[in-house]
Design an enzyme around this catalytic site. Sequence first.
Site, mmCIF file in Angstrom:
data_model
loop_
_atom_site.group_PDB
_atom_site.id
_atom_site.type_symbol
_atom_site.label_atom_id
_atom_site.label_comp_id
_atom_site.label_asym_id
_atom_site.label_seq_id
_atom_site.Cartn_x
_atom_site.Cartn_y
_atom_site.Cartn_z
ATOM 1 C CE LYS A 170 -1.680 5.153 1.347
ATOM 2 N NZ LYS A 170 -1.839 5.289 2.808
ATOM 3 C CG ASP A 178 -1.952 1.087 1.184
ATOM 4 O OD1 ASP A 178 -2.754 1.102 0.242
ATOM 5 O OD2 ASP A 178 -1.948 1.948 2.082
#
Length: 814
Positions: free
Chosen positions: A681, A677
């Site tokens: 980003k 994750d």
Amino acid sequence: MKVLKFGGTSVGSSKNISNVISILENYGKNDAVICVVSAVGGITDKLLLAGKQAQDKDRAFLDTFEGIKERHFNIIKELNPSNNDSILSYVEENLEALKSLLEGIYLINELSPKTSDKLVSFGELLSSFIIAETMKNRGLSADRKNSQELVITNSNFTKAEVDYSITNQNIRDYFKSAKQNITILPGFISKSRIGEITTLGRGGSDFTAAIVAAALHVEQLEIWTDVSGMFTTNPKLVKQAYPIDKISYQEAMELSHFGAKVLYPPTVQPVLSLDIPIHIKNTLEPDAVGTVISNEYIKSSSPVKGISNISNIALLTLEGTGMVGIPGFSKRLFETLSQEKINVIMITQASSEHSICLGIDDKEAGNAKAAIDVAFENEIALGKIEPIIIETGLSIIALVGDNMKNHQGISGKMFSSLGRNNINIRAIAQGASEKNITAVIDEKDVKKALNTLHEQFFETKTKQLNVFITGVGNVGERLVEQIKQQKKYLKDNLKINLRVAGLSNSRTMIFDESGLDLKDWKTQLANGEKASLQGFFENTKALNLRNSIFVDVTANKDIADLYAQYLRESIAIVACNKIACSSDYNNYKELKRLSLKYNAPFLFETNVGAGLPVIDTLSNLIASGDKVNSIQAVLSGSLNYVFNNFNDSTKFYDVVKQAGAEGYTEPDPRIDLSGVDVARKILILARESGIEMNLEDIENTSFLSESGLKSDTVDDFYETLISDEAHYQSLYASAKANNCQLKYVAKFDNGKASVSLQEIPEGHPFYNLEGSDNIVMFYTERYPKQPMIIKGAGAGADVTASGLFADIIRLGND
């Protein structure tokens, strides 16, 4: 003296006729009244149907006749429960004559224009008699005068031309000696100079009223119908439409030409030439103001007076290099259509003379093509022009207003607002007088176009946003509740009318083009139709609402794969789902390209930092000419929460479980704890900085145990957290021994990116990062030593929902 006309709907039932009588009684108290009436609503069509059936040797004409008879008898009995024998007797006698006429048509197998006029005249004759006799029964001073004795025409059946010298004298002579307060006249019908029954054509009852009003030079003609005047646009398609108080003849005629059915312009020519105002009134709401049409100059705050449309249009295009500089093509084209009695609604021609476009009724498209291809057969064979091109399924929309010519930018506003909503324009025309701007669009886009233009030109700068949300779990539920809470504030203060038009979870989905009632949305959704990702898109597309926004509140790859379809339909996207923007670089760029091409914003602020303005700040830096040198960040609120709460007196398993319960992690915590994750980003930030990079280019050093990395299911993963507690305690012990805090850090520098768990020493900006906070430090050419820092809550349902909400509001302010 007053002249009033009541149309078919106004006299379509006993209840409506009683309303008409009440209106006439009130007017008749102070003045003499002339009332022109149409046939009972729908009867003219029934008469024509019966005639066609009889002509076709179809005995069903008798059933149609019986329906006509029953309709009139029921109205008589409802209006006159007693003392109706004389009315019934007269009507029955006339109906027998009608039946005999139909049987004659059946026998000779022919329905000539002359016979057709005789046939349809029964409608007005019957309605006018019933109304006049009912008024007499109610003690009113009323009488009927047969208009056929007043209005004299030539013998051009179905659309006779009036002999005004005789007609005007007849009308003046009759009303000079008429004693009754209220005179009922049947509209539409007339007689020729030699006594043949004729009719006045489309809008014939309006025409009768205008003829009478002009002959008597009355102060005003009132036309009573089933709507409260001429509206800014079609109120059936645009709920915000409202009646126009005053409008000029020219504006009214333009609106009527382009589909406003309240008035048929040719019929009011007699009063137009005498400057007699026309007042449009509503029989069902007699106290409503209505619309006054006159030659008086009307000052208006808006240069646009109304928006109208005509459906079922075909666009004919004649084109070819052989037309350029050669005179006579237009003349031959229009002569051909004229010979076929085909009406041309709109014309536009390229300045190069290479093509001519015509808008006609699509029912006539086949005949038009056949006739034009024959007329230009030689030029087509020689390749000078192409065979006529026909496009159907189209509609014409038109902006109308006398003052448009004095205002700059009207057409620009019109076409830009349509373009923003993916409404393709096939042809454009503007009259030299600049009283109208006309565009041809796809029929399916009419409702969206009218609402878009009405919002642009008539509403108080309030922009309607139609939101379709998929994924109403933890974050999605908070977003819906925030919208519900702020709806009134947005409308009152930001002039944004935000409606949730669609909702979906993994099981069910619901839609409402008027906007869902958010008071009980959960109950509605529980009872919705079966959910489908493609079905949600198809429903959103089919509703075709202006300013549509698709909001993705999931982490679902299949939904992200549909983004291109939404953008191609000019449906904006707001997403917290990071998969699309961290997918293959070519797909990321394609979505950006589609967003620009179809004018469909693609906003994903919550991809990084939840509600923090990280991407927006970065975009502003890049747009202003700055260049990013490096980025250092803690981008996972969930991981920051985990390591801020993990120590030697807690268990790693318990902390991760608590993070999930608080809504800081995805349902599958491996997405957060694996570092994937965070890698997504920093990848998104690198791409937004202008760097071409893919996810596999990012160095991801995982802190998970080997068994945790190899776990197949979420349950298996949680088991490894228990069994591998010593591994995680060793990470904490090392950091504590070095007087450091554990932070999961993302870095981008010199075109390379990495994510890893790091020991942050005291004094570092990351050291005291609390709770689920995120921090991003941008080192740029303008901020080379002291970075631009963005810091705050970077996880949690409420802040993520508020970030999505902020993106939605941003679209409303564009």
